[in-house]
Design a protein around this motif. Structure first.
Motif, short mmCIF file in Angstrom:
data_model
loop_
_atom_site.label_atom_id
_atom_site.label_comp_id
_atom_site.label_asym_id
_atom_site.label_seq_id
_atom_site.Cartn_x
_atom_site.Cartn_y
_atom_site.Cartn_z
N THR A 549 0.85 -1.24 0.33
CA THR A 549 0.20 0.17 0.22
C THR A 549 0.75 0.90 -0.19
N GLY A 550 2.43 0.83 0.39
CA GLY A 550 2.78 2.51 0.40
C GLY A 550 3.27 2.69 1.49
N LEU A 551 1.44 2.74 2.56
CA LEU A 551 1.44 3.43 3.79
C LEU A 551 2.72 2.29 4.75
N ARG A 552 2.40 3.12 6.02
CA ARG A 552 3.86 2.28 7.16
C ARG A 552 2.80 2.88 8.65
N PRO A 553 3.08 1.94 9.30
CA PRO A 553 2.71 2.20 10.78
C PRO A 553 2.74 4.00 11.59
N MET A 554 2.33 4.66 11.51
CA MET A 554 2.50 5.74 12.55
C MET A 554 2.87 6.81 11.36
N GLN A 555 3.28 6.88 10.13
CA GLN A 555 3.78 7.59 8.69
C GLN A 555 2.92 7.65 8.17
N PRO A 556 1.62 8.85 8.70
CA PRO A 556 1.16 9.15 10.32
C PRO A 556 0.10 8.00 10.50
N TYR A 557 -0.28 7.66 9.97
CA TYR A 557 -1.62 6.59 9.59
C TYR A 557 -1.40 5.23 10.58
N VAL A 558 -2.38 5.26 11.19
CA VAL A 558 -2.38 3.65 11.98
C VAL A 558 -3.80 3.32 11.36
N ILE A 579 -5.01 9.33 12.75
CA ILE A 579 -2.93 10.00 12.99
C ILE A 579 -2.25 9.89 13.89
N ARG A 580 -1.77 8.91 14.16
CA ARG A 580 -0.28 8.51 15.49
C ARG A 580 0.97 8.88 14.66
N GLU A 581 1.52 10.04 15.00
CA GLU A 581 2.54 10.77 14.08
C GLU A 581 3.78 10.22 14.76
N LEU A 582 4.71 9.60 14.59
CA LEU A 582 5.51 8.83 15.36
C LEU A 582 6.66 10.26 15.19
N THR A 588 13.50 5.63 21.55
CA THR A 588 14.61 4.74 22.35
C THR A 588 14.20 3.45 22.18
N PHE A 589 15.52 2.76 22.69
CA PHE A 589 15.55 1.09 22.05
C PHE A 589 16.42 1.11 23.53
N PRO A 590 16.47 -0.58 23.84
CA PRO A 590 15.17 -1.52 24.48
C PRO A 590 14.88 -1.19 25.62
N PRO A 591 13.98 -2.06 25.46
CA PRO A 591 12.33 -2.02 25.07
C PRO A 591 12.15 -0.01 24.22
N ILE A 592 11.41 -0.17 23.21
CA ILE A 592 10.90 0.41 22.55
C ILE A 592 9.83 1.00 22.92
N ALA A 593 10.45 2.54 22.46
CA ALA A 593 9.57 3.40 23.48
C ALA A 593 8.89 4.50 22.08
N ARG A 594 8.36 4.77 22.24
CA ARG A 594 7.80 5.43 20.91
C ARG A 594 7.06 7.23 22.26
N SER A 595 7.10 8.39 21.40
CA SER A 595 6.10 9.40 21.16
C SER A 595 5.64 10.06 20.21
N PHE A 596 3.75 10.70 19.90
CA PHE A 596 3.63 10.98 18.92
C PHE A 596 3.82 12.89 18.61
N LYS A 597 3.66 13.22 17.90
CA LYS A 597 3.84 14.59 17.22
C LYS A 597 1.81 15.29 16.90
N ARG A 598 1.35 14.19 17.19
CA ARG A 598 0.06 14.63 16.79
C ARG A 598 -0.78 12.83 16.44
N GLU A 599 -2.59 13.28 16.93
CA GLU A 599 -3.25 12.50 16.93
C GLU A 599 -5.03 13.03 16.39
N ARG A 600 -5.06 12.16 15.95
CA ARG A 600 -6.66 12.57 15.61
C ARG A 600 -7.44 11.01 15.04
#
Length: 796
Positions: A549-558, A579-582, A588-600
């Protein structure tokens, strides 16, 4: 780091004594201990295991059945402090013990604040009292990395009439984060700028900027030399810090000139041939200096400056001396020996193929490639280039930490020194770097993949999806626990190795599955890769080829796993998403920790089947796949070697009928390194939905039979792959192209691959790194076939 420790058994008994409001001073300390303790009191023998100072004293007081009032008086007398200070220290210590075993994130705020308030009351009364400084260091360690408490520390230091003793202790213990310690040292220097211990602490905290580190070390030497009784150990450690900073900054001449000023009986200490840490008390303040072994770097710098006799003297002193017992010094001895061998080769005193020397430097436990000291790297780069191994020289220089990109304004006291250093920093060896860069540019000019990849990465992205609001009748669905369990159980039926369904819809015998695969998206542990869509017309017995599809999780769609919106609408797909833009700067590794720029939420993605299936050049790859693989969607054979892109195992490397020794070695290494049993393990959610992604506990990366598009992405020398056939597609990128791909596609972690083969074509070294695991392999050609031995390996 120097910290005071209290044994677990003691802590378990000696906690929460003052967690409630303070009791009467006539209350028995022993009774308080038993009243608030979490477990049985320790036996008398355990008192010896308590840290020296207040903890041991309070235990003895409890054993002798003192009241709190008596304990205050006992502490005051023993440590020579006022009764009020003693009372505050007792309270601070006992309250801290109530949470000393807790993680920093779970420490109770009220108790933290109470302990801190009591500590700082004691400190402001008697800032130079030894027991106050000792307890402050221990408590700051127990507070953990707590921004609020570290901010308060700085405010209390500003209020103090003399912050130097506590700051010196904080620097010695290594408590608080680096920024806080830097700020604390700055405050203390405003109080007592003539303290060598503070100046050397500033040098240690400037390690990320060699010019700053060197300037502070020089200041500490200047001040220490003016004192009536200079400390020899301190002077040697300060010289070592100055010497290491100059070498890292590329100021070889200044470093070698410094050597000439050091008495011969003090030279070994200055170049770090003794202990790797020096600590003590100088001019009334504690200090500790991490000593950097720099003899090998000094010998390298001397040789590069043409001072061959000095270089030989520096290497001979260690080569013929007694074997060191310290592990770091033993490694330095190996580096010195390698430097001696390199110098002999470059001096034409041992003319031969030096591959064995280069190999030892590369595969050593602390290889020259990883060293931050510039001279050694330049020496081996010079040897590699002179011996006909430009790829080794290029990689050595590329991996070297030259000078930090971020350059903060230094304090006025050292500004002139730092400015002069920065002008000259890293200039040494630039002639070698320029020559190697020119060779690299000439090589790239004959590479057909370079222009193709760069053009694709800089072109406008293809977008076949349109974002539309959910119909009024549909709202984002948050299923109940019972609904979730039922839906997750149904998902399990459609799992395939490496293809993880995140949304499934069944219409009679037609099954549509939206899933994750890393076939085109090497996202490591950050996500499941990219979204693919698979379709079955016979209830899942057989499947059509999955579509990228060309879509990737959190770029920006989930893509949402649970939705009331029908997935199929005629010849279109309607895919509910959020939208959960990474924020890729905060992974950070490991364990993986993520934060998001925007969500909708509250929308769906509309796409036509024909847009997903479009293959403009009929080469077997859809246009969306070609965008991600960086091939030309309008040319069936992007590299012009006669093999259509869909069937080409190396779509950016022209096929060659000849298989070189290098290509054969690459095939052997990649076969070993791509062991299917080792895959990233997700400790979080590969789809970015949090708890909404079903069945993540058994998700591991494996080739996906449903897509049959498993692709290996590598950062390596593309031309070395000509003639290679490994039975799978390989996309080979340069480091610059990989950075562009990261910008274009988001989380992107290709493997890095370095291979060095000797001139005879019988020995080699390979370094493989996939960001989450890596290995170094030693290669030997036996009976016409390459055999590899793992020298070292790692995994997150």
């Amino acid at each position: 780091m120097r910290i005071m420790t209290v044994p677990v058994l003691v802590i378990a008994s000696f906690v929460q004594i003052l967690a409630a409001a303070p009791r009467s001073q006539e209350t028995s300390l022993d009774a308080e201990w038993q009243r608030f303790g979490r477990g049985p009191r320790p036996e008398a023998g355990y008192s010896a295991e308590l840290a020296d100072g207040l903890g041991a004293t309070l235990w003895k007081n409890a054993k002798s059945h003192q009241s709190l009032a008596e304990a205050y008086g006992s502490v005051a007398r023993q440590f020579g402090i006022g009764r009020e200070t003693a009372a505050d220290l007792v309270e601070a210590t006992l309250v801290t013990l109530t949470f000393s075993e807790d993680d920093s994130e779970t420490k109770p705020p009220a108790e933290l604040e109470r302990a801190a308030s009591a500590l700082w009351r004691a400190y402001q009364r008697e800032p130079n009292a030894g027991i106050v400084l000792q307890q402050a260091g221990w408590m700051l360690f127990e507070f953990g990395r707590n921004p609020a408490q570290e901010h308060r520390l700085l405010e209390e230091l500003k209020r103090s009439t003399d912050s130097a003793p506590l700051v010196a202790r904080i620097a010695w213990l290594g408590v608080c984060d680096d920024d806080t310690r830097r700020a604390a040292v700055t405050i203390a220097l405003n109080h007592r700028g003539d303290q060598p211990a503070l100046l050397i602490a500033a040098s240690g905290l400037g390690d990320d900027d060699p010019c700053v580190a060197a300037a502070w070390a020089r200041e500490s030497l200047n001040v220490a030399g003016l004192l009536p009784r200079p400390d020899a150990a301190f002077l040697a450690a300060a010289r070592n810090r100055l010497f290491a900073g100059l070498l890292r900054a590329g100021m070889f001449r200044e470093a070698i000139d410094l050597l000439a000023t050091i008495p011969s009986d003090q030279l070994d200490a200055a170049v770090g041939a003794g202990a790797t840490r020096t600590h003590g008390t100088f001019a009334g303040l504690d200090y500790e200096v991490v000593v950097t072994p720099v003899r090998a770097a000094a010998a390298s710098a001397a040789f590069l400056l043409g001072e061959r006799e000095l270089a030989r003297q520096l290497t001979a002193r260690v080569t013929h001396g007694p074997a060191p017992k310290d592990g770091d010094l033993e490694k330095e001895r190996e580096r010195v020996e390698l430097a001696r061998l390199a110098i002999d080769q470059l001096s034409n005193e041992a003319p031969s193929d030096p591959f064995d020397i280069l190999e030892r430097a590369i595969v050593g436990e602390d290889s020259w490639i990883d060293q931050r000291l510039l001279p050694g790297t330049l020496l081996f780069a010079k040897l590699a280039r002179a011996s006909g191994y430009p790829e080794i020289a290029r990689d050595l220089l590329a991996s070297e930490e030259r000078y930090p990109a971020k350059q903060d304004s230094p304090p006025a006291r050292i500004a002139a020194q730092v400015a002069a250093c920065r002008v000259r920093a890293g200039l040494s060896g630039d002639d070698v770097a320029r020559e190697l860069s020119a060779e690299s540019t000439a090589s790239a000019a004959g590479d057909p993949g370079t222009a193709l990849i760069e053009g694709r990465l800089k072109s406008e992205p293809t977008n076949v999806f349109s974002e539309k609001p959910l119909p009024d009748r549909v709202r984002p669905w948050e299923p109940s626990d019972a609904e979730r369990d039922k839906l997750e159980a149904s998902f399990g039926k459609w799992k395939r190795p490496g293809f993880w369904p995140v949304r499934v819809e069944i219409q009679g015998t037609i099954v549509i599955a939206v899933g994750l695969s890393q076939d085109y998206d090497p996202a490591g542990e950050v996500s499941g890769g990219g979204y693919w869509i698979a379709r079955s017309k016979d209830a899942g017995k057989t499947w059509s080829r999955a579509l990228y599809t060309g879509l990737r999780p959190m770029q920006p769609y989930v893509i949402r796993s649970f939705s009331h919106l029908p997935l199929v609408s005629g010849d279109h797909l309607h895919i509910e998403a959020d939208i959960r833009e990474l924020d890729t700067t905060k992974i950070t590794f490991p364990p993986i920790a993520r934060s998001f720029k925007r969500e909708r939420s509250g929308f769906f993605l509309d796409v036509a089947w024909v847009d997903l299936e479009r293959d403009s050049d009929a080469d077997g790859l859809t246009d969306l796949a070609e965008e991600r693989l960086m091939t030309d969607p309008h040319a069936a054979d992007s590299d012009g070697d006669g093999i259509p892109d869909g069937a080409d195992p190396l779509p950016h490397v022209r096929a060659s009928g000849l298989s070189s020794a290098r290509a054969q070695a690459i095939a052997s290494v990649l076969s070993d390194a791509s062991d299917k049993s080792a895959r990233p393990i997700f400790t979080g959610d590969p789809g970015g939905q949090g708890p909404a992604t079903p069945g993540i506990e058994d998700m591991r990366l494996e080739p996906a039979p449903l897509t049959s598009e498993a692709t290996m992405f590598l950062v390596a020398d593309r031309q070395g792959f000509a003639g290679l056939s490994l039975g799978r597609r390989i996309i080979v990128l340069t480091a610059a192209e990989s950075e562009l791909a990261q910008t274009r596609f988001g989380a992107h972690y290709p493997g890095t691959f370095k291979l060095y083969i000797d001139h005879a074509g019988t020995r080699g070294v390979a370094i493989w790194n996939e960001s989450w695991r890596g290995m170094t392999l030693q290669l030997r050609k036996q009976n016409g076939a390459w055999r590899s031995t793992t020298v070292s390996s790692w995994i997150t």
